[in-house]
Design a protein around this motif. Sequence first.
Motif, PDB file in Angstrom:
ATOM      1  N   MET A   1       0.836  -1.187   0.000  1.00 38.61           N
ATOM      2  CA  MET A   1       0.000   0.000   0.000  1.00 38.61           C
ATOM      3  C   MET A   1       0.880   1.251   0.000  1.00 38.61           C
ATOM      4  O   MET A   1       1.876   1.312   0.713  1.00 38.61           O
ATOM      5  CB  MET A   1      -0.885   0.006   1.264  1.00 38.61           C
ATOM      6  N   ILE A   2       0.498   2.232  -0.831  1.00 40.11           N
ATOM      7  CA  ILE A   2       1.216   3.504  -0.826  1.00 40.11           C
ATOM      8  C   ILE A   2       0.235   4.640  -0.528  1.00 40.11           C
ATOM      9  O   ILE A   2      -0.972   4.491  -0.690  1.00 40.11           O
ATOM     10  CB  ILE A   2       1.940   3.782  -2.154  1.00 40.11           C
ATOM     11  N   LEU A   3       0.799   5.762  -0.100  1.00 42.06           N
ATOM     12  CA  LEU A   3       0.025   6.977   0.074  1.00 42.06           C
ATOM     13  C   LEU A   3       0.228   7.831  -1.169  1.00 42.06           C
ATOM     14  O   LEU A   3       1.363   8.159  -1.536  1.00 42.06           O
ATOM     15  CB  LEU A   3       0.493   7.734   1.319  1.00 42.06           C
ATOM     16  N   CYS A  16      -4.970   6.038  -0.131  1.00 40.60           N
ATOM     17  CA  CYS A  16      -4.093   4.872   0.003  1.00 40.60           C
ATOM     18  C   CYS A  16      -4.539   3.838  -1.024  1.00 40.60           C
ATOM     19  O   CYS A  16      -5.739   3.549  -1.148  1.00 40.60           O
ATOM     20  CB  CYS A  16      -4.158   4.297   1.415  1.00 40.60           C
ATOM     21  N   ASP A  18      -3.234   0.195  -3.523  1.00 43.72           N
ATOM     22  CA  ASP A  18      -2.299  -0.807  -4.016  1.00 43.72           C
ATOM     23  C   ASP A  18      -2.906  -1.459  -5.245  1.00 43.72           C
ATOM     24  O   ASP A  18      -3.936  -1.000  -5.743  1.00 43.72           O
ATOM     25  CB  ASP A  18      -1.927  -1.835  -2.937  1.00 43.72           C
ATOM     26  N   TYR A  23      -8.016   1.989  -0.695  1.00 46.61           N
ATOM     27  CA  TYR A  23      -8.471   1.880   0.690  1.00 46.61           C
ATOM     28  C   TYR A  23      -9.313   3.080   1.104  1.00 46.61           C
ATOM     29  O   TYR A  23     -10.258   2.931   1.877  1.00 46.61           O
ATOM     30  CB  TYR A  23      -7.269   1.717   1.622  1.00 46.61           C
ATOM     31  N   LEU A  47      -5.212   9.466   8.082  1.00 48.91           N
ATOM     32  CA  LEU A  47      -4.772   8.077   8.273  1.00 48.91           C
ATOM     33  C   LEU A  47      -5.383   7.484   9.543  1.00 48.91           C
ATOM     34  O   LEU A  47      -5.800   6.317   9.550  1.00 48.91           O
ATOM     35  CB  LEU A  47      -3.243   8.003   8.333  1.00 48.91           C
ATOM     36  N   ILE A  52      -5.109   3.468   9.679  1.00 47.80           N
ATOM     37  CA  ILE A  52      -3.916   3.056   8.933  1.00 47.80           C
ATOM     38  C   ILE A  52      -2.696   3.651   9.617  1.00 47.80           C
ATOM     39  O   ILE A  52      -2.622   4.866   9.845  1.00 47.80           O
ATOM     40  CB  ILE A  52      -3.989   3.522   7.467  1.00 47.80           C
ATOM     41  N   ILE A  57       2.379   1.581   5.420  1.00 47.97           N
ATOM     42  CA  ILE A  57       2.495   2.243   4.122  1.00 47.97           C
ATOM     43  C   ILE A  57       3.919   2.086   3.598  1.00 47.97           C
ATOM     44  O   ILE A  57       4.891   2.487   4.247  1.00 47.97           O
ATOM     45  CB  ILE A  57       2.117   3.731   4.241  1.00 47.97           C
ATOM     46  N   CYS A  60       5.335   6.809  -0.575  1.00 44.03           N
ATOM     47  CA  CYS A  60       4.421   7.904  -0.896  1.00 44.03           C
ATOM     48  C   CYS A  60       4.884   8.586  -2.175  1.00 44.03           C
ATOM     49  O   CYS A  60       6.088   8.686  -2.445  1.00 44.03           O
ATOM     50  CB  CYS A  60       4.397   8.907   0.261  1.00 44.03           C
TER      51      CYS A  60
END
Length: 255
Positions: A1-3, A16, A18, A23, A47, A52, A57, A60
């Motif tokens: 998962m990335i921001l 967020c 992936d 999300y 978050l 989260i 994470i 970003c």
Amino acid sequence: MILAIDIGNTNIVVGCIDREKIYFVERLSTVRTKTELEYAIDLKTVLDIYHIKGQEIEGCIISSVVPQITNVARLAAEKILKKDVMVVGPGLKTGLNIMLDNPSEMGADRVADAVAAMTFYPVPLVIVDMGTATTVSVVDEKKRFMGGMILPGVRVSLDALTARASQLSGISIEEPKRLIGRNTVDCMKSGILYGNAAAVDGIVDRIEEYLGQDVTVIATGGMSKKIIPHCKREMIWDADLLLKGLLVIYEKNRS
């Protein structure tokens, strides 16, 4: 998962994401005077709302069309995540061949939109991104970014209309009771909604005529949900196109 963070002139979109799912997606107001700490608090709050944690994470990435906020937001994200943050711009691989006179002029949001569109949809294609401005971007059958158009956004047009005409008050952007308005407010609603819808239809028709072939049309941006249902052309509405593009760019540059 990335921001993924997209800094626009009116809103900052935070999400967020992936390869499996998105999300959450939230919007913050773009405030040019906010400090690094204030933006860090905003990101931490978002978050926390979705439960989260920073360690969940992986990284970003930021796209921005507001240069004076870009570095502040980057430092804020790094403060929260304790990780280096990518910023879309020179030096990042995108896989996009930009055919503009000056490729550096191209906004990072349009780069991300185009990368996502050519990854997930058939080319040639046209992207209609309806935000503060309405941008139209064209990617040809060889996945080259050919250029496009920029016109005043829906809200900008409406604000200009109400500011310049003393008898017209501010209105919400919603469907009028009928196409042909019978009062000032409905006339304005009809003009804004159907006028912008007709503009999108007409621009895409002219692009197809210019290219000599049919195109896939993808609509995105904060105002697109209100306008696209009134278009006559078949279009794909993808509210998360930009975040998907940021994910693709992040993965291309992940060390």
